[in-house]
Enzyme design. Sequence first.
Site, PDB file in Angstrom:
ATOM      1  N   ASP A  67       3.101  19.578  46.075  1.00 20.43           N
ATOM      2  CA  ASP A  67       4.025  20.846  45.481  1.00 20.43           C
ATOM      3  C   ASP A  67       5.128  21.065  46.319  1.00 20.43           C
ATOM      4  O   ASP A  67       5.242  21.428  47.495  1.00 20.43           O
ATOM      5  CB  ASP A  67       3.102  22.164  45.611  1.00 20.43           C
ATOM      6  CG  ASP A  67       3.782  23.102  45.029  1.00 20.43           C
ATOM      7  OD1 ASP A  67       5.037  23.294  45.009  1.00 20.43           O
ATOM      8  OD2 ASP A  67       3.062  24.080  44.458  1.00 20.43           O
ATOM      9  N   SER A 145      20.374  16.594  35.859  1.00 20.25           N
ATOM     10  CA  SER A 145      20.414  16.707  34.526  1.00 20.25           C
ATOM     11  C   SER A 145      22.021  16.764  33.939  1.00 20.25           C
ATOM     12  O   SER A 145      22.775  16.750  34.952  1.00 20.25           O
ATOM     13  CB  SER A 145      20.017  17.865  34.139  1.00 20.25           C
ATOM     14  OG  SER A 145      20.338  18.345  32.826  1.00 20.25           O
ATOM     15  N   TYR A 158      18.971  27.662  35.483  1.00 21.81           N
ATOM     16  CA  TYR A 158      18.782  26.235  35.540  1.00 21.81           C
ATOM     17  C   TYR A 158      19.866  25.434  35.951  1.00 21.81           C
ATOM     18  O   TYR A 158      19.832  24.506  36.745  1.00 21.81           O
ATOM     19  CB  TYR A 158      18.154  25.782  34.034  1.00 21.81           C
ATOM     20  CG  TYR A 158      17.746  24.327  34.209  1.00 21.81           C
ATOM     21  CD1 TYR A 158      16.665  23.821  34.658  1.00 21.81           C
ATOM     22  CD2 TYR A 158      18.608  23.441  33.436  1.00 21.81           C
ATOM     23  CE1 TYR A 158      16.236  22.545  34.805  1.00 21.81           C
ATOM     24  CE2 TYR A 158      18.220  22.196  33.274  1.00 21.81           C
ATOM     25  CZ  TYR A 158      17.284  21.498  34.143  1.00 21.81           C
ATOM     26  OH  TYR A 158      16.862  20.065  33.864  1.00 21.81           O
ATOM     27  N   LYS A 162      20.726  22.972  39.255  1.00 20.19           N
ATOM     28  CA  LYS A 162      21.095  21.666  39.142  1.00 20.19           C
ATOM     29  C   LYS A 162      22.472  21.319  39.970  1.00 20.19           C
ATOM     30  O   LYS A 162      22.827  20.354  40.206  1.00 20.19           O
ATOM     31  CB  LYS A 162      20.853  21.100  37.716  1.00 20.19           C
ATOM     32  CG  LYS A 162      19.908  21.073  37.095  1.00 20.19           C
ATOM     33  CD  LYS A 162      18.756  20.127  37.977  1.00 20.19           C
ATOM     34  CE  LYS A 162      17.300  20.016  37.261  1.00 20.19           C
ATOM     35  NZ  LYS A 162      16.473  19.339  37.944  1.00 20.19           N
TER      36      LYS A 162
END
Length: 285
Positions: A67, A145, A158, A162
């Site tokens: 994790d 991404s 998000y 990134k």
Amino acid sequence: MTNTSAGNTPKIVLITGTSSGIGLHAAVAAAQAGHTVVATMRNLEGQRALLDAADEAEVSLDIGRLDVTEAQSVTEVVAEIVARYGRLDAVVNNAGSGHLGTIENETIDQVRAVMEVNYFGVVAVTRAALPHLRTSHGRLITVTSVGGVIGQPFNEAYCAAKFAVEGFMESLAPVAGTAGVSVTVVEPGAVATSFVANVGFDPAATPTGGDPFAAGLAAYLARTGSSFAAAQSAESAGAVVAALLDGDPPPFRVQTSDAARRFVAVKLADLDGAAVQRLTGGWIA
């Protein structure tokens, strides 16, 4: 069955987030190339798909729990790999989670949670692995991404995570390079995985009425649905990641498809930001 080709030295490789999607296929492809792959995931109850894919490809994987948001989990797994195999040659930071929303409609704790998985998790694994990658003159590969290059509507948290990963790795790359460690970020575009389904957003619960963002969100969801209808396969994206383990050190930035390259190119040639604003603004008009 492995098929190590001449000139490719088998490596000890740690890959995070391998229960599905890009991570799963990268793990299998890396094992097919002859590498010893430690394939990790947050919850081992989700390993069935990975086991089935490995069986079909006739490869073996060392599957374990990691994790990335738990400091002890990270340090223990890296230490166990080095104790078991004597070295660590490459790390693929792939674990992450999607998130959809806009800041007025979510809490700071939700934003922090996105950063914990997508940014601080990458930092933690990188920090634990770097001493061993220095010893092996290894490779640090991080799946980000196209959202780490171009900010996208309703993806503030998000994309912020990134963007942070890309800035961290771009800054680290020359420093790590002085110690013989190559650093690469991999930028997929739309990929046909369960990632989108796992963003924790229910389209049926889309705010309406007094929400000033409802119409824009509906337009964004419609546009996103159409773009993912022609998404790259997770298998082909995973193959791109696995291929970076072999041959000459890869460049710092790699996209997994022509669509991703075209999309990222808009930003990299956009000195004043106008082209990106025209592009993404059209998604929610």
